[in-house]
Structures are given as structure tokens and as C-alpha cells.
Design an enzyme around this catalytic site. Sequence first.
Site, PDB file in Angstrom:
ATOM      1  N   LYS A   1      -6.216  31.509   1.825  1.00  0.00           N
ATOM      2  CA  LYS A   1      -5.094  32.465   1.893  1.00  0.00           C
ATOM      3  C   LYS A   1      -5.428  33.548   2.921  1.00  0.00           C
ATOM      4  CE  LYS A   1      -4.837  35.938  -1.207  1.00  0.00           C
ATOM      5  NZ  LYS A   1      -4.754  37.290  -0.642  1.00  0.00           N
ATOM      6  N   ASN A   2      -6.650  34.068   2.845  1.00  0.00           N
ATOM      7  CA  ASN A   2      -7.022  35.215   3.676  1.00  0.00           C
ATOM      8  C   ASN A   2      -7.338  34.866   5.116  1.00  0.00           C
ATOM      9  OD1 ASN A   2      -6.472  36.725   1.489  1.00  0.00           O
ATOM     10  ND2 ASN A   2      -8.592  37.237   0.993  1.00  0.00           N
TER      11      ASN A   2
ATOM     12  N   ARG B   1       1.023  43.274   1.093  1.00  0.00           N
ATOM     13  CA  ARG B   1       0.503  44.333   1.937  1.00  0.00           C
ATOM     14  C   ARG B   1      -0.103  43.833   3.246  1.00  0.00           C
ATOM     15  NH1 ARG B   1      -2.181  48.121   0.815  1.00  0.00           N
ATOM     16  NH2 ARG B   1      -3.601  47.657   2.409  1.00  0.00           N
TER      17      ARG B   1
ATOM     18  N   CYS C   1      -2.187  49.439  -4.272  1.00  0.00           N
ATOM     19  CA  CYS C   1      -1.923  48.307  -5.175  1.00  0.00           C
ATOM     20  C   CYS C   1      -2.825  48.512  -6.385  1.00  0.00           C
ATOM     21  CB  CYS C   1      -2.232  46.985  -4.485  1.00  0.00           C
ATOM     22  SG  CYS C   1      -3.981  46.740  -4.255  1.00  0.00           S
TER      23      CYS C   1
ATOM     24  N   ARG D   1      -5.829  51.683  -0.913  1.00  0.00           N
ATOM     25  CA  ARG D   1      -5.670  50.823   0.276  1.00  0.00           C
ATOM     26  C   ARG D   1      -5.168  51.629   1.498  1.00  0.00           C
ATOM     27  NH1 ARG D   1      -5.439  45.590  -1.797  1.00  0.00           N
ATOM     28  NH2 ARG D   1      -6.217  44.889   0.210  1.00  0.00           N
ATOM     29  N   PRO D   2      -5.917  52.630   1.945  1.00  0.00           N
ATOM     30  CA  PRO D   2      -5.484  53.420   3.110  1.00  0.00           C
ATOM     31  C   PRO D   2      -5.419  52.578   4.396  1.00  0.00           C
ATOM     32  CG  PRO D   2      -7.740  53.943   2.515  1.00  0.00           C
ATOM     33  CD  PRO D   2      -7.243  53.022   1.463  1.00  0.00           C
TER      34      PRO D   2
ATOM     35  N   ASP E   1      -5.988  54.265   7.544  1.00  0.00           N
ATOM     36  CA  ASP E   1      -6.464  55.184   8.592  1.00  0.00           C
ATOM     37  C   ASP E   1      -7.239  54.465   9.697  1.00  0.00           C
ATOM     38  OD1 ASP E   1      -8.239  54.762   6.398  1.00  0.00           O
ATOM     39  OD2 ASP E   1      -9.595  56.243   7.243  1.00  0.00           O
TER      40      ASP E   1
ATOM     41  N   VAL F   1     -16.698  48.976   7.448  1.00  0.00           N
ATOM     42  CA  VAL F   1     -16.221  47.620   7.720  1.00  0.00           C
ATOM     43  C   VAL F   1     -14.841  47.423   7.088  1.00  0.00           C
ATOM     44  CG1 VAL F   1     -16.613  45.171   7.265  1.00  0.00           C
ATOM     45  CG2 VAL F   1     -18.542  46.654   7.869  1.00  0.00           C
ATOM     46  N   SER F   2     -13.892  46.932   7.882  1.00  0.00           N
ATOM     47  CA  SER F   2     -12.559  46.624   7.351  1.00  0.00           C
ATOM     48  C   SER F   2     -12.129  45.269   7.900  1.00  0.00           C
ATOM     49  CB  SER F   2     -11.538  47.682   7.782  1.00  0.00           C
ATOM     50  OG  SER F   2     -10.210  47.181   7.587  1.00  0.00           O
ATOM     51  N   VAL F   3     -11.876  44.320   7.008  1.00  0.00           N
ATOM     52  CA  VAL F   3     -11.430  42.985   7.421  1.00  0.00           C
ATOM     53  C   VAL F   3     -10.088  43.090   8.144  1.00  0.00           C
ATOM     54  CG1 VAL F   3     -10.644  40.736   6.566  1.00  0.00           C
ATOM     55  CG2 VAL F   3     -12.702  41.786   5.602  1.00  0.00           C
TER      56      VAL F   3
ATOM     57  N   ASP G   1     -13.967  39.666  -3.885  1.00  0.00           N
ATOM     58  CA  ASP G   1     -12.916  38.786  -4.428  1.00  0.00           C
ATOM     59  C   ASP G   1     -13.451  37.794  -5.449  1.00  0.00           C
ATOM     60  OD1 ASP G   1     -10.934  38.536  -1.363  1.00  0.00           O
ATOM     61  OD2 ASP G   1     -11.237  40.134  -2.814  1.00  0.00           O
TER      62      ASP G   1
ATOM     63  N   ARG H   1      -0.191  33.958  -6.364  1.00  0.00           N
ATOM     64  CA  ARG H   1      -0.323  34.541  -5.029  1.00  0.00           C
ATOM     65  C   ARG H   1      -1.488  33.917  -4.265  1.00  0.00           C
ATOM     66  NH1 ARG H   1      -1.178  40.518  -4.841  1.00  0.00           N
ATOM     67  NH2 ARG H   1      -1.255  39.885  -2.662  1.00  0.00           N
TER      68      ARG H   1
HETATM   69  C1  EPZ Z   1      -9.076  41.882   2.811  1.00  0.00           C
HETATM   70  O1  EPZ Z   1      -8.371  43.050   2.443  1.00  0.00           O
HETATM   71  C2  EPZ Z   1      -8.658  40.807   1.819  1.00  0.00           C
HETATM   72  N1  EPZ Z   1      -7.224  40.578   1.903  1.00  0.00           N
HETATM   73  C3  EPZ Z   1      -9.024  41.252   0.403  1.00  0.00           C
HETATM   74  O2  EPZ Z   1      -8.686  40.187  -0.475  1.00  0.00           O
HETATM   75  C4  EPZ Z   1     -10.532  41.476   0.336  1.00  0.00           C
HETATM   76  O3  EPZ Z   1     -10.890  41.919  -0.947  1.00  0.00           O
HETATM   77  C5  EPZ Z   1     -10.935  42.524   1.387  1.00  0.00           C
HETATM   78  O4  EPZ Z   1     -10.501  42.089   2.706  1.00  0.00           O
HETATM   79  C6  EPZ Z   1     -12.434  42.745   1.428  1.00  0.00           C
HETATM   80  O5  EPZ Z   1     -13.067  41.530   1.730  1.00  0.00           O
HETATM   81  C7  EPZ Z   1      -6.744  39.763   2.872  1.00  0.00           C
HETATM   82  O6  EPZ Z   1      -7.487  39.234   3.682  1.00  0.00           O
HETATM   83  C8  EPZ Z   1      -5.274  39.529   2.887  1.00  0.00           C
HETATM   84  P1  EPZ Z   1     -10.668  45.927   3.935  1.00  0.00           P
HETATM   85  P2  EPZ Z   1      -8.375  44.347   3.428  1.00  0.00           P
HETATM   86  O7  EPZ Z   1      -9.842  46.584   4.978  1.00  0.00           O
HETATM   87  O8  EPZ Z   1      -8.445  43.887   4.830  1.00  0.00           O
HETATM   88  C9  EPZ Z   1     -11.044  50.519   3.004  1.00  0.00           C
HETATM   89  C10 EPZ Z   1      -7.601  39.148  -2.272  1.00  0.00           C
HETATM   90  O9  EPZ Z   1      -7.798  39.199  -3.486  1.00  0.00           O
HETATM   91  N2  EPZ Z   1     -10.128  50.780   4.135  1.00  0.00           N
HETATM   92  O10 EPZ Z   1     -11.854  45.111   4.344  1.00  0.00           O
HETATM   93  O11 EPZ Z   1      -7.255  45.205   3.013  1.00  0.00           O
HETATM   94  C11 EPZ Z   1     -10.364  49.799   1.842  1.00  0.00           C
HETATM   95  O12 EPZ Z   1      -9.675  50.720   1.025  1.00  0.00           O
HETATM   96  C12 EPZ Z   1      -7.644  40.416  -1.436  1.00  0.00           C
HETATM   97  O13 EPZ Z   1      -7.370  38.088  -1.624  1.00  0.00           O
HETATM   98  C13 EPZ Z   1      -9.963  52.096   4.558  1.00  0.00           C
HETATM   99  O14 EPZ Z   1     -10.549  53.025   4.005  1.00  0.00           O
HETATM  100  O15 EPZ Z   1      -9.748  45.021   3.005  1.00  0.00           O
HETATM  101  C14 EPZ Z   1     -11.547  49.178   1.131  1.00  0.00           C
HETATM  102  O16 EPZ Z   1     -12.153  50.150   0.315  1.00  0.00           O
HETATM  103  C15 EPZ Z   1      -7.879  41.660  -2.294  1.00  0.00           C
HETATM  104  N3  EPZ Z   1      -9.118  52.350   5.602  1.00  0.00           N
HETATM  105  C16 EPZ Z   1     -12.492  48.831   2.277  1.00  0.00           C
HETATM  106  O17 EPZ Z   1     -12.069  49.601   3.404  1.00  0.00           O
HETATM  107  C17 EPZ Z   1      -8.439  51.347   6.248  1.00  0.00           C
HETATM  108  O18 EPZ Z   1      -7.707  51.643   7.217  1.00  0.00           O
HETATM  109  C18 EPZ Z   1     -12.450  47.371   2.679  1.00  0.00           C
HETATM  110  O19 EPZ Z   1     -11.095  47.032   2.884  1.00  0.00           O
HETATM  111  C19 EPZ Z   1      -8.626  50.008   5.802  1.00  0.00           C
HETATM  112  C20 EPZ Z   1      -9.481  49.753   4.745  1.00  0.00           C
END
Ligand code: EPZ
Length: 429
Positions: free
Chosen positions: A22-23, A102, A126, A131-132, A134, A172-174, A316, A408
Site C-alpha cells: 500500500k505504502n 491523508r 488522524c 501528523r504535521p 511542516d 526522517v519523514s517518509v 507499522d 484500508r
Molecule cells: C508513512 O507515513 C506511512 N504512510 C505510515 O504508514 C508510516 O507509519 C510512516 O510513514 C512511518 O514509517 C504511508 O506511506 C502512506 P512520516 P508518513 O512523515 O509519511 C513527523 C500505515 O499504517 N512529521 O515518516 O506520514 C510525523 O508526525 C501508515 O500504513 C513531521 O513532524 O510518516 C511522524 O511523527 C501509518 N512533519 C514522523 O515525522 C512533517 O512534515 C514520521 O512521519 C511530516 C512528518
Amino acid sequence: MDKILVTGNGPLNGTIPISGAKNAALPLMIALMLSEESLVLENVPRLADVDSLIRILENHGIDYRVEGKRRGTSEMSGRTIHFSAAEIIDTTAPYELVSKMRASFWVIGPLLARMGEARVSLPGGCAIGTRPVDLFIDSLAALGADISIDHGYINAFAPNGLKGTRYRFPKVSVGATHVLMMAASLAKGTTTIENAALEPEVVDLGTCLNAMGAKISGLGTSTITIEGVEKLHGARHRVVADRIEAGTFAMAVTMTGGEVYLKGVQPHLFQTVLDTLEKVGAEIEVDEGGIKVRRNGRALSPANVTTEPFPGFPTDLQAQFMALMTRANGTSEITETIFENRFMHVQELARLGADISLDGQKATVTGVEGLNGAEVMATDLRASVSLVIAALVADGETTVNRVYHLDRGFELLEEKLSKCGAKIVRIRD
Ligand code: EPZ
């Protein structure tokens, strides 16, 4: 709302085909907007989130055609979908669509890079956290975009195109790595992303972008370099296997005992998870077609886990591992470091008889002799499947409510488990 009935029923034995991730499918379906030519995606999973994103793509003017059944394929094979973003007719992603899924917020990258503008609803939080966004705003601004926020929408403009730069993510942000990589693919000049996400889904997206003519190197490392190009062309790409689905089923058979062959997934996608499962008592055997997971007889040992970005233990799979540890011989500590509210499955597991105490981001799980079936409620995607894992060994019947969360992210979950001997049925409501 549908519900799932599970009756504890002993070991799982058989083969489970692992679906496309999915991801990975979601960012791939967003990246196709970067090109006027057709992108063909193979192994696309049949998931509610994928369907939601298709609706959003239609709103931007994207056409798609799902290939019909082919000789030798089954309901468990992924779909092949032909997408065409020949013309993007709308650069706004409205609240009513973005709030449903999202990750659709990520369309901001291709819209900005290809059309020079984007008006995208803030996705909002959510169940698992605020889920910011920034990091998305900061990194796109670094590419020269002019960004403002009003009435719950992000307005981004780059009428003269985006300009390559060096950007270091403070964390790190995916998602933000996906979006920066997409936008930088069409920027003028070179972009270097530091502290990039290493997740296999990021590698899969970069690999597909390169097949479309992008010039990306360093995938799978924390420094990714993108040399901007004028245009991207069409391609055909197979969605990488879903490591979270594979890890979920590996934990299910480790919980119930038995032997399950996870078909079509490779160990490098989730090696930390496999190492942890071996530590608690699973036996893992790898061959070129997949991974055999077995637990026969040996008691489950406790283990401590802290969720981290890849290649660490994935957030996850935290809920699923917690379900497994409710039956271990001893006490396990599970620490969640990625999301601030990802323990909602705790009170539901407790209804099944689990002994779990919480202290901030740390859960202490004390193994119990047995679990008992009960009515429980799914609260978010991964939490819902942790309840199914616990129910597989609970005494009696468990009803999991609000399974739309499950739909989902898990394709044909009941079918895949019942084919291995689980007593699991869906009650359509
Ligand atoms: C992806 O979400 C996945 N979703 C999530 O899977 C997964 O848990 C997450 O990566 C971590 O591996 C999809 O790929 C669709 P992040 P993402 O940005 O990209 C913070 C599932 O169950 N952050 O890596 O939204 C954030 O709040 C879902 O399939 C900021 O602060 O995750 C978190 O604490 C759930 N500012 C951390 O970074 C930002 O601008 C990691 O989030 C963006 C993120």
C-alpha cells in the site's frame, strides 16, 4: 459497518501470497502525475486507500484502465492498472477528498513541479497523531516555491519552475522524502536530500521515477541526489511487496504455531522484524520465492522493541508485535518513537485478557497464560489487525468491529488466513 468474527483455532499452515505494498502504490500513483505519458503499475493491491486515491486522481483529470483477468492469475494476484495524466485539469485537492486519505496531500509535489501551482487541503491529524506537514512546506520552499496557508489550504506557487538545492531533513519523514524527490525530478539543476528516509517504498518510488527518465542516485541511503530533467516519460513498474503485510502474517503464525510460506516477499524488506521473530521463537527459512515462518512447540520468549525509521523496527508493525507478546513467557517493553498516539490497541487487547501497562511512549507487556474472546473495536489500520492476531489464539469467539480500518491496508485478509486454517469470517452489515 462490517465486522469480523474470529474463533481461536490452533496452528496456521499453508501459503500466503504477499500483495503489493500500500505504502508504495500510493506514492507511485501520485508520482505518475509528473508525466503526460502513461504509467502502467503492476501488482497494485485491492485496497480502500488505493480506491480513494484513484478518486482523487480522477478529480485532477487522470484517466485509468484496470486490466481484466488474465490466464494464470487469481483473485490474490495484484491488479495491473494503466494510468494517464495527459492533462491535469485541476490543481486543487479539496478537503473532502484529502481528509479521507491523508497521503493524497502528497499530490502537492507533482502539481507544483508540473503545473507551477497547487492548492491542497491540509490533511489534518488522524487517530495515531497530529501528523504535521511542516517538513513538506519547508522542503518545497527550499526548492523555490512560494508557499502560504489560508482557510485550511496550502497554496504553493512556482510559476518559473523549481530550482535544485541541498536540503537536510531535521527528522526522517517518509512522505516528505517522497514529495521532495518527486518535485526535484523536474526542478532546474541538482537537489541533494540529506537525512532522507531509507524505507523500501522510497527506493521503489525512486526506481520507478528513474524508469520514467529521472536521474536519481543514492536510493536506500540517507543522501539522495536528484538531477532535474525537463520531462518524464511513461514506464511500466511492479509495486514492491508489502513488508508490513508480510510481517503481520509472520507474527500471526508465530502466535498460533504452524508453518506458513510468505510468497513473493524478500527478507531485506524487513530483516529487523525477522531477526526479532527468531529471537522470540520463530524459525525462518528463506528461498528465492519467499520466506517460510514456523513455530512448533517452543514457547514464545519475550523481547524488547523500539520503533525506528528503516532499517529499524517499523512502527507499522508495533501493534501486531504487541499482540504477539501478550502470550510470551515473560515481560516485554515496546517503545513507540514515531507517532505520539499509537497505543490505542492496548485497551482493546486488554479486553481480550492481555496484561499491558503504559508509561508515556513505553508499553510493558506481561505475558498471560491465555486470552479470551470478546467484542473489540478497531481504532486504526494496524491496530485492527493486532486484534485479529490476538483473536486467533483467544479462547472462544472475538468480534472485531469497524473493520473498514482493516480494509484500508490488508487485501483479502480473511481469505488469506482462512486458507491457512483460521476460523475467520466477515459479517457484512
Ligand atoms: C508513512 O507515513 C506511512 N504512510 C505510515 O504508514 C508510516 O507509519 C510512516 O510513514 C512511518 O514509517 C504511508 O506511506 C502512506 P512520516 P508518513 O512523515 O509519511 C513527523 C500505515 O499504517 N512529521 O515518516 O506520514 C510525523 O508526525 C501508515 O500504513 C513531521 O513532524 O510518516 C511522524 O511523527 C501509518 N512533519 C514522523 O515525522 C512533517 O512534515 C514520521 O512521519 C511530516 C512528518
